[in-house]
Design a protein around this motif. Structure first.
Motif, PDB file in Angstrom:
ATOM      1  N   GLU A  24     -16.092  14.747  -9.698  1.00 36.24           N
ATOM      2  CA  GLU A  24     -14.910  14.241 -10.403  1.00 36.24           C
ATOM      3  C   GLU A  24     -14.214  13.148  -9.589  1.00 36.24           C
ATOM      4  OE1 GLU A  24     -12.803  17.042 -13.469  1.00 36.24           O
ATOM      5  OE2 GLU A  24     -12.588  17.877 -11.474  1.00 36.24           O
ATOM      6  N   THR A  25     -13.295  12.459 -10.253  1.00 40.39           N
ATOM      7  CA  THR A  25     -12.531  11.411  -9.589  1.00 40.39           C
ATOM      8  C   THR A  25     -11.085  11.875  -9.427  1.00 40.39           C
ATOM      9  OG1 THR A  25     -13.933   9.695 -10.518  1.00 40.39           O
ATOM     10  CG2 THR A  25     -11.766   9.017  -9.750  1.00 40.39           C
ATOM     11  N   ILE A  26     -10.528  11.663  -8.254  1.00 34.75           N
ATOM     12  CA  ILE A  26      -9.118  11.983  -8.013  1.00 34.75           C
ATOM     13  C   ILE A  26      -8.331  10.684  -8.153  1.00 34.75           C
ATOM     14  CG2 ILE A  26      -7.490  13.089  -6.439  1.00 34.75           C
ATOM     15  CD1 ILE A  26      -9.980  14.036  -4.808  1.00 34.75           C
ATOM     16  N   ASP A  27      -7.378  10.668  -9.083  1.00 35.37           N
ATOM     17  CA  ASP A  27      -6.508   9.502  -9.239  1.00 35.37           C
ATOM     18  C   ASP A  27      -5.292   9.690  -8.344  1.00 35.37           C
ATOM     19  OD1 ASP A  27      -7.803   7.837 -11.195  1.00 35.37           O
ATOM     20  OD2 ASP A  27      -7.462   9.477 -12.616  1.00 35.37           O
ATOM     21  N   ILE A  28      -5.135   8.792  -7.401  1.00 38.55           N
ATOM     22  CA  ILE A  28      -4.072   8.931  -6.406  1.00 38.55           C
ATOM     23  C   ILE A  28      -3.153   7.720  -6.481  1.00 38.55           C
ATOM     24  CG2 ILE A  28      -3.585   9.218  -3.935  1.00 38.55           C
ATOM     25  CD1 ILE A  28      -6.704   9.972  -3.776  1.00 38.55           C
ATOM     26  N   ASP A  29      -1.857   7.981  -6.515  1.00 36.79           N
ATOM     27  CA  ASP A  29      -0.872   6.903  -6.386  1.00 36.79           C
ATOM     28  C   ASP A  29      -0.307   6.980  -4.986  1.00 36.79           C
ATOM     29  OD1 ASP A  29      -0.906   5.697  -8.930  1.00 36.79           O
ATOM     30  OD2 ASP A  29       0.177   7.407  -9.756  1.00 36.79           O
ATOM     31  N   LEU A  30      -0.503   5.907  -4.246  1.00 35.84           N
ATOM     32  CA  LEU A  30      -0.003   5.864  -2.879  1.00 35.84           C
ATOM     33  C   LEU A  30       1.144   4.888  -2.824  1.00 35.84           C
ATOM     34  CD1 LEU A  30      -3.222   5.854  -0.814  1.00 35.84           C
ATOM     35  CD2 LEU A  30      -1.231   7.194  -0.296  1.00 35.84           C
ATOM     36  N   GLU A  31       2.253   5.327  -2.245  1.00 39.67           N
ATOM     37  CA  GLU A  31       3.359   4.398  -2.078  1.00 39.67           C
ATOM     38  C   GLU A  31       3.624   4.207  -0.588  1.00 39.67           C
ATOM     39  OE1 GLU A  31       7.963   3.699  -3.470  1.00 39.67           O
ATOM     40  OE2 GLU A  31       6.643   4.977  -4.678  1.00 39.67           O
ATOM     41  N   LEU A  32       3.688   2.951  -0.180  1.00 34.30           N
ATOM     42  CA  LEU A  32       4.011   2.617   1.203  1.00 34.30           C
ATOM     43  C   LEU A  32       5.418   2.044   1.212  1.00 34.30           C
ATOM     44  CD1 LEU A  32       0.729   0.696   2.146  1.00 34.30           C
ATOM     45  CD2 LEU A  32       1.149   3.153   2.138  1.00 34.30           C
ATOM     46  N   HIS A  33       6.255   2.596   2.047  1.00 37.60           N
ATOM     47  CA  HIS A  33       7.623   2.091   2.158  1.00 37.60           C
ATOM     48  C   HIS A  33       7.859   1.649   3.609  1.00 37.60           C
ATOM     49  CE1 HIS A  33      11.868   1.553   1.357  1.00 37.60           C
ATOM     50  NE2 HIS A  33      12.125   2.241   2.466  1.00 37.60           N
ATOM     51  N   ALA A  34       8.172   0.375   3.783  1.00 34.64           N
ATOM     52  CA  ALA A  34       8.306  -0.183   5.136  1.00 34.64           C
ATOM     53  C   ALA A  34       9.735  -0.019   5.645  1.00 34.64           C
ATOM     54  CB  ALA A  34       7.919  -1.660   5.127  1.00 34.64           C
ATOM     55  N   ARG A  35       9.865   0.512   6.855  1.00 30.54           N
ATOM     56  CA  ARG A  35      11.180   0.635   7.487  1.00 30.54           C
ATOM     57  C   ARG A  35      11.485  -0.604   8.338  1.00 30.54           C
ATOM     58  NH1 ARG A  35      10.704   6.229   8.955  1.00 30.54           N
ATOM     59  NH2 ARG A  35      11.684   7.508   7.371  1.00 30.54           N
ATOM     60  N   ARG A  36      10.432  -1.336   8.660  1.00 26.84           N
ATOM     61  CA  ARG A  36      10.600  -2.613   9.350  1.00 26.84           C
ATOM     62  C   ARG A  36       9.451  -3.503   8.899  1.00 26.84           C
ATOM     63  NH1 ARG A  36       6.697  -2.623  13.323  1.00 26.84           N
ATOM     64  NH2 ARG A  36       6.270  -0.735  14.498  1.00 26.84           N
ATOM     65  N   ASP A  37       9.456  -4.767   9.283  1.00 21.31           N
ATOM     66  CA  ASP A  37       8.333  -5.631   8.909  1.00 21.31           C
ATOM     67  C   ASP A  37       7.065  -5.063   9.536  1.00 21.31           C
ATOM     68  OD1 ASP A  37      10.339  -7.088   7.836  1.00 21.31           O
ATOM     69  OD2 ASP A  37      10.020  -8.899   9.011  1.00 21.31           O
ATOM     70  N   VAL A  38       6.062  -4.845   8.721  1.00 16.86           N
ATOM     71  CA  VAL A  38       4.815  -4.277   9.254  1.00 16.86           C
ATOM     72  C   VAL A  38       3.612  -5.013   8.685  1.00 16.86           C
ATOM     73  CG1 VAL A  38       5.613  -1.913   9.672  1.00 16.86           C
ATOM     74  CG2 VAL A  38       4.728  -2.535   7.419  1.00 16.86           C
ATOM     75  N   VAL A  39       2.527  -4.923   9.447  1.00 17.15           N
ATOM     76  CA  VAL A  39       1.227  -5.368   8.945  1.00 17.15           C
ATOM     77  C   VAL A  39       0.317  -4.143   8.964  1.00 17.15           C
ATOM     78  CG1 VAL A  39      -0.797  -6.797   9.372  1.00 17.15           C
ATOM     79  CG2 VAL A  39       1.500  -7.739   9.755  1.00 17.15           C
ATOM     80  N   VAL A  40      -0.207  -3.806   7.789  1.00 15.39           N
ATOM     81  CA  VAL A  40      -1.174  -2.713   7.701  1.00 15.39           C
ATOM     82  C   VAL A  40      -2.557  -3.330   7.825  1.00 15.39           C
ATOM     83  CG1 VAL A  40      -2.091  -0.849   6.280  1.00 15.39           C
ATOM     84  CG2 VAL A  40       0.354  -1.401   6.186  1.00 15.39           C
ATOM     85  N   ARG A  41      -3.239  -3.017   8.923  1.00 18.19           N
ATOM     86  CA  ARG A  41      -4.582  -3.582   9.122  1.00 18.19           C
ATOM     87  C   ARG A  41      -5.555  -2.975   8.125  1.00 18.19           C
ATOM     88  NH1 ARG A  41      -4.317  -2.262  14.820  1.00 18.19           N
ATOM     89  NH2 ARG A  41      -3.223  -3.898  15.969  1.00 18.19           N
ATOM     90  N   VAL A  42      -5.571  -1.639   8.094  1.00 25.13           N
ATOM     91  CA  VAL A  42      -6.456  -0.943   7.158  1.00 25.13           C
ATOM     92  C   VAL A  42      -5.757   0.321   6.691  1.00 25.13           C
ATOM     93  CG1 VAL A  42      -8.707   0.163   6.822  1.00 25.13           C
ATOM     94  CG2 VAL A  42      -8.510  -1.715   8.436  1.00 25.13           C
ATOM     95  N   GLY A  43      -5.901   0.611   5.409  1.00 23.83           N
ATOM     96  CA  GLY A  43      -5.431   1.891   4.891  1.00 23.83           C
ATOM     97  C   GLY A  43      -6.576   2.544   4.161  1.00 23.83           C
ATOM     98  N   ARG A  44      -6.773   3.836   4.412  1.00 23.74           N
ATOM     99  CA  ARG A  44      -7.871   4.503   3.711  1.00 23.74           C
ATOM    100  C   ARG A  44      -7.468   5.938   3.362  1.00 23.74           C
ATOM    101  NH1 ARG A  44      -9.836   5.682   9.006  1.00 23.74           N
ATOM    102  NH2 ARG A  44     -10.334   7.899   9.035  1.00 23.74           N
TER     103      ARG A  44
END
Length: 163
Positions: A24-44
């Motif tokens: 089966e497939t899991i449908d995921i909603d991911l929310e990222l909330h930045a507390r300061r300026d950030v660079v996300v290199r990789v998210g998995r």
């Protein structure tokens, strides 16, 4: 004064809490909330399978045996006896990269829709003839590699059933 090191990024994982089957497939909603300026290199997102089981294997044992007759040297006999150990291991069953090199300004949020497909692979101990009494538990883990900060991981238990 206490200084709390707040994480530069808050991660929220939202998905339907129900029983999922292999394939089966899991449908995921991911929310990222930045507390300061950030660079996300990789998210998995990883679906982690955690297995606990007993493993039985034969251990060689050497016993003294009797020689051929009086005065002959003693002979040692090698036998085996079964030994059981508890084992515990966890590994990513499935993985999905959902973001790379994303810049977020302080105070902003970003949403990502992730579809993670559960592969048909059974937990590893299921195909091991020496394993018994196995149990598997499952976690969804979102890991974010943030530049100039330590990795951020958010975990949620999830119910996956297999035959």
């Amino acid at each position: 004064a206490m200084v709390t090191r707040l994480r530069p990024l808050e991660v929220t994982i939202v998905f339907e809490h129900r029983r999922y089957k292999l394939g089966e497939t899991i449908d995921i909603d991911l929310e990222l909330h930045a507390r300061r300026d950030v660079v996300v290199r990789v998210g998995r997102v990883d679906l982690i399978c955690q297995e606990n089981y007993k493993q039985t294997f034969d251990v060689p044992v050497t016993k003294p045996g009797s020689g051929a007759g009086p005065g002959s040297p003693p002979v040692s006999v090698t036998a085996t006896k079964p030994t059981t150990q508890n084992r515990s291991e966890s590994y990513p069953h499935d993985s999905m990269t959902f973001v790379s090199d994303e810049r977020l300004e302080s105070g902003t949020s970003n949403k990502h829709e992730v579809r993670l497909e559960i592969s048909h692979d059974l937990p590893q101990h299921m195909s091991d003839p020496t394993a018994s009494g196995g149990e598997a538990s499952w976690l969804l883990v979102a890991t974010l590699d943030v530049a100039r900060a330590r990795d951020i991981a958010e975990r949620c238990p999830i119910d996956v059933v297999f035959p």
